[in-house]
Write a protein that holds these residues in place. Sequence first.
Motif, PDB file in Angstrom:
ATOM      1  N   ILE A  84      -3.474   0.182  -9.194  1.00 23.41           N
ATOM      2  CA  ILE A  84      -4.570   0.703  -9.614  1.00 23.41           C
ATOM      3  C   ILE A  84      -5.933   0.069  -9.196  1.00 23.41           C
ATOM      4  O   ILE A  84      -6.797   0.891  -8.778  1.00 23.41           O
ATOM      5  CB  ILE A  84      -4.761   0.680 -10.994  1.00 23.41           C
ATOM      6  N   GLY A  85      -5.924  -1.090  -8.756  1.00 19.35           N
ATOM      7  CA  GLY A  85      -7.033  -1.866  -8.413  1.00 19.35           C
ATOM      8  C   GLY A  85      -6.807  -2.322  -7.006  1.00 19.35           C
ATOM      9  O   GLY A  85      -7.894  -2.866  -6.491  1.00 19.35           O
ATOM     10  N   HIS A  86      -5.585  -2.538  -6.505  1.00 16.89           N
ATOM     11  CA  HIS A  86      -5.571  -3.114  -5.279  1.00 16.89           C
ATOM     12  C   HIS A  86      -5.348  -2.166  -3.937  1.00 16.89           C
ATOM     13  O   HIS A  86      -4.579  -1.421  -3.953  1.00 16.89           O
ATOM     14  CB  HIS A  86      -4.127  -4.229  -5.154  1.00 16.89           C
ATOM     15  N   PHE A  87      -6.697  -1.910  -3.362  1.00 15.41           N
ATOM     16  CA  PHE A  87      -6.532  -0.915  -2.185  1.00 15.41           C
ATOM     17  C   PHE A  87      -6.042   0.492  -2.878  1.00 15.41           C
ATOM     18  O   PHE A  87      -5.068   0.950  -2.357  1.00 15.41           O
ATOM     19  CB  PHE A  87      -5.691  -1.486  -0.911  1.00 15.41           C
ATOM     20  N   PRO A  88      -6.783   1.187  -3.972  1.00 16.18           N
ATOM     21  CA  PRO A  88      -6.290   2.211  -4.437  1.00 16.18           C
ATOM     22  C   PRO A  88      -6.119   3.425  -3.698  1.00 16.18           C
ATOM     23  O   PRO A  88      -5.508   4.382  -3.755  1.00 16.18           O
ATOM     24  CB  PRO A  88      -7.234   2.550  -5.583  1.00 16.18           C
ATOM     25  N   GLY A  89      -6.965   3.262  -2.547  1.00 13.63           N
ATOM     26  CA  GLY A  89      -7.044   4.543  -1.421  1.00 13.63           C
ATOM     27  C   GLY A  89      -5.791   4.246  -0.691  1.00 13.63           C
ATOM     28  O   GLY A  89      -5.605   5.193   0.035  1.00 13.63           O
ATOM     29  N   PRO A 136      -2.743   2.193  -1.264  1.00 13.16           N
ATOM     30  CA  PRO A 136      -1.853   1.137  -2.070  1.00 13.16           C
ATOM     31  C   PRO A 136      -0.955   0.255  -1.193  1.00 13.16           C
ATOM     32  O   PRO A 136      -0.184   0.691  -0.650  1.00 13.16           O
ATOM     33  CB  PRO A 136      -1.189   1.786  -2.972  1.00 13.16           C
ATOM     34  N   VAL A 137      -1.208  -1.109  -1.422  1.00 13.52           N
ATOM     35  CA  VAL A 137      -0.232  -2.173  -0.848  1.00 13.52           C
ATOM     36  C   VAL A 137       0.121  -3.198  -2.068  1.00 13.52           C
ATOM     37  O   VAL A 137      -0.845  -3.654  -2.824  1.00 13.52           O
ATOM     38  CB  VAL A 137      -0.799  -2.871   0.475  1.00 13.52           C
ATOM     39  N   MET A 138       1.450  -3.424  -1.984  1.00 17.12           N
ATOM     40  CA  MET A 138       1.796  -4.466  -2.945  1.00 17.12           C
ATOM     41  C   MET A 138       1.067  -6.001  -2.617  1.00 17.12           C
ATOM     42  O   MET A 138       1.554  -6.385  -1.375  1.00 17.12           O
ATOM     43  CB  MET A 138       3.400  -4.651  -3.120  1.00 17.12           C
ATOM     44  N   PRO A 139       0.359  -6.556  -3.597  1.00 14.42           N
ATOM     45  CA  PRO A 139      -0.225  -7.842  -2.969  1.00 14.42           C
ATOM     46  C   PRO A 139       0.727  -8.888  -2.629  1.00 14.42           C
ATOM     47  O   PRO A 139       2.016  -9.050  -3.353  1.00 14.42           O
ATOM     48  CB  PRO A 139      -0.833  -8.237  -4.385  1.00 14.42           C
ATOM     49  N   GLY A 140       0.736  -9.656  -1.743  1.00 11.12           N
ATOM     50  CA  GLY A 140       1.496 -10.733  -1.095  1.00 11.12           C
ATOM     51  C   GLY A 140       1.945 -11.739  -2.139  1.00 11.12           C
ATOM     52  O   GLY A 140       2.928 -11.952  -2.356  1.00 11.12           O
ATOM     53  N   VAL A 141       0.943 -12.148  -3.151  1.00 11.62           N
ATOM     54  CA  VAL A 141       1.067 -13.022  -4.022  1.00 11.62           C
ATOM     55  C   VAL A 141       2.203 -12.467  -5.017  1.00 11.62           C
ATOM     56  O   VAL A 141       2.974 -13.267  -5.833  1.00 11.62           O
ATOM     57  CB  VAL A 141      -0.216 -13.515  -4.670  1.00 11.62           C
ATOM     58  N   PHE A 151       3.657 -13.400   5.548  1.00  8.98           N
ATOM     59  CA  PHE A 151       3.713 -12.066   5.385  1.00  8.98           C
ATOM     60  C   PHE A 151       4.024 -11.177   6.567  1.00  8.98           C
ATOM     61  O   PHE A 151       3.106 -11.393   7.387  1.00  8.98           O
ATOM     62  CB  PHE A 151       2.652 -11.613   4.496  1.00  8.98           C
ATOM     63  N   LYS A 152       4.947 -10.576   6.667  1.00  4.46           N
ATOM     64  CA  LYS A 152       5.394  -9.804   8.037  1.00  4.46           C
ATOM     65  C   LYS A 152       4.924  -8.391   7.804  1.00  4.46           C
ATOM     66  O   LYS A 152       4.594  -7.824   9.090  1.00  4.46           O
ATOM     67  CB  LYS A 152       6.795 -10.114   8.431  1.00  4.46           C
ATOM     68  N   GLN A 153       5.093  -7.607   7.088  1.00  2.00           N
ATOM     69  CA  GLN A 153       5.023  -6.258   6.835  1.00  2.00           C
ATOM     70  C   GLN A 153       4.363  -5.834   5.455  1.00  2.00           C
ATOM     71  O   GLN A 153       4.560  -6.463   4.598  1.00  2.00           O
ATOM     72  CB  GLN A 153       6.332  -5.584   7.151  1.00  2.00           C
ATOM     73  N   LYS A 154       3.913  -4.658   5.514  1.00  2.00           N
ATOM     74  CA  LYS A 154       3.039  -4.007   4.182  1.00  2.00           C
ATOM     75  C   LYS A 154       4.348  -3.648   3.163  1.00  2.00           C
ATOM     76  O   LYS A 154       5.098  -2.985   3.902  1.00  2.00           O
ATOM     77  CB  LYS A 154       2.018  -2.873   4.525  1.00  2.00           C
ATOM     78  N   VAL A 178      10.089  -8.620   5.252  1.00  2.00           N
ATOM     79  CA  VAL A 178       8.177  -8.462   4.932  1.00  2.00           C
ATOM     80  C   VAL A 178       7.829  -9.808   4.503  1.00  2.00           C
ATOM     81  O   VAL A 178       6.579  -9.892   4.557  1.00  2.00           O
ATOM     82  CB  VAL A 178       8.353  -7.459   3.875  1.00  2.00           C
ATOM     83  N   CYS A 179       8.618 -10.705   3.926  1.00  2.00           N
ATOM     84  CA  CYS A 179       7.903 -12.043   3.492  1.00  2.00           C
ATOM     85  C   CYS A 179       8.885 -13.098   3.495  1.00  2.00           C
ATOM     86  O   CYS A 179       9.970 -12.928   3.259  1.00  2.00           O
ATOM     87  CB  CYS A 179       7.460 -11.712   1.864  1.00  2.00           C
ATOM     88  N   GLU A 180       8.504 -14.107   3.737  1.00  2.00           N
ATOM     89  CA  GLU A 180       9.642 -15.406   3.452  1.00  2.00           C
ATOM     90  C   GLU A 180       8.533 -16.530   2.956  1.00  2.00           C
ATOM     91  O   GLU A 180       7.363 -16.723   3.123  1.00  2.00           O
ATOM     92  CB  GLU A 180       9.948 -15.864   4.988  1.00  2.00           C
TER      93      GLU A 180
END
Length: 464
Positions: free
Chosen positions: A362-367, A369-374, A410-413, A448-450
């Motif tokens: 809803i608030g993280h790049f709503p236009g 959307p990308v899952m926050p890395g944290v 973070f490697k990929q969205k 995508v992440c390690e």
Amino acid sequence: MKQRTINKEVILKGVGLHTGANVTMKFVPAPVNHGYAFKRVDLEGEPIIEADAEYVVNTQRGTNLEKRGVKIQTSEHVLAALVGMEIDNVLIELDAPEPPIMDGSAKYFVEALEIVGAKEQDAEREEFVVKDVISYKDEATGSELTIIPAETYQVTTMVDFGTKVLGTQNATLDNLSDFKEEIASARTFSFLHELEMLLENGLIKGGDLNNAIVYVDKEISAGTMKKLEDAFDKKKLSVKPNGILDNLTLHQPNEAARHKLLDVVGDLALAGTRIRGKVIANKPGHYINTQFAKKLAKIIKAEKRNKIPQYDLTQPPLMDIHQIMDMLPHRPPFLLVDRIIELSKTHVVGMKNVTMNEPFFIGHFPGAPVMPGVLQVEAMAQTGGILVLSTVPDPENYLTLFMKMDNVKFKQKVLPGDTLIFHCSLISPIRRGICHMQAYAYANNKLVCEAELMAQIVKVKETK
């Protein structure tokens, strides 16, 4: 195959080749995924140096390691013995900067390891399977190492010393099971011209004629012979018809080539992973061996990073969302694991379906959307929490609290519609509720992440 360590500690004593000092060395059993490491028990804090090509600082008269100012000299014979006996995890404790030279071979290390025996551990052995030809060449010397696909770990060495006394020699190891009989007893050697330089510079204080074959490749003067007799504390030395100083008897006619093969096996252990392939070494030496080990280590690391585990998500999970909530204190919208697919004493695999209904969209790049890395890191940590909470009988009474995170990348969205797979494995055994693990997240057949994560479980009442 399973990883292996030794059944119990075993001690060897001798002198260091370069220092001439008395050395006590102890082989100590180590946990899974530990690999080989040296511990300097004679120094404050007992620092540890992992057997890693990254720490090679010098290759003159041996493979020498250094980490944060702490040194280990001539590591190769000990490492060759461990590889040759197919032992994966051992801590090597030393009260000096180098292992004892013994007779200049790996024979006594092999015998010590054989006395205590090996045991299987509860983890599979990692192996680098060679699929393509990999080479490294030193243009200055013409030395070259190549590895090609093969069914087992094999090594062939071809050496040309450019001297009449030795000439050209070859040696081959077709299987590690032959290491003890074919390679372990091959002793180190030196040419007379090298020996004179080493003695003049005080670089071979622990050497004697029982731990090094000396090939006489030049005319030897009476003065030089007297210096050698004084250095080796011998009343009388002579050159035998086969060109060897004193009366030391060769174990095999190609003992020099076999020892070079032993060095290759020990030096390539610094790549950090078992190898399945055939090594062809032309004029090998510690410099080119360790450069090749560094090249292999980079290739292995890249392969591990890009190796995507495959799981059948159509099968019933090991733990569903209800079982997860019975163990984890988290609840929606902050529960970020939907299923547990695998769980052992050393690893856990979890899964999350990422949907557009996630509240953070809803608030993280709503236009866009990308899952926050944290939150990806948090999801991996929650998956790891299942692993650590599975070690206590009443997980509902514990919380898992972050202590630190390292090497987060973070490697990929991660986008709506992705299925995330989390794989967490222990870096070291869980002690006092502290869990140190390596975590990876995958989606769409990509990493995508390690991160390296450390957390501690504490009783709920301790957190109030």
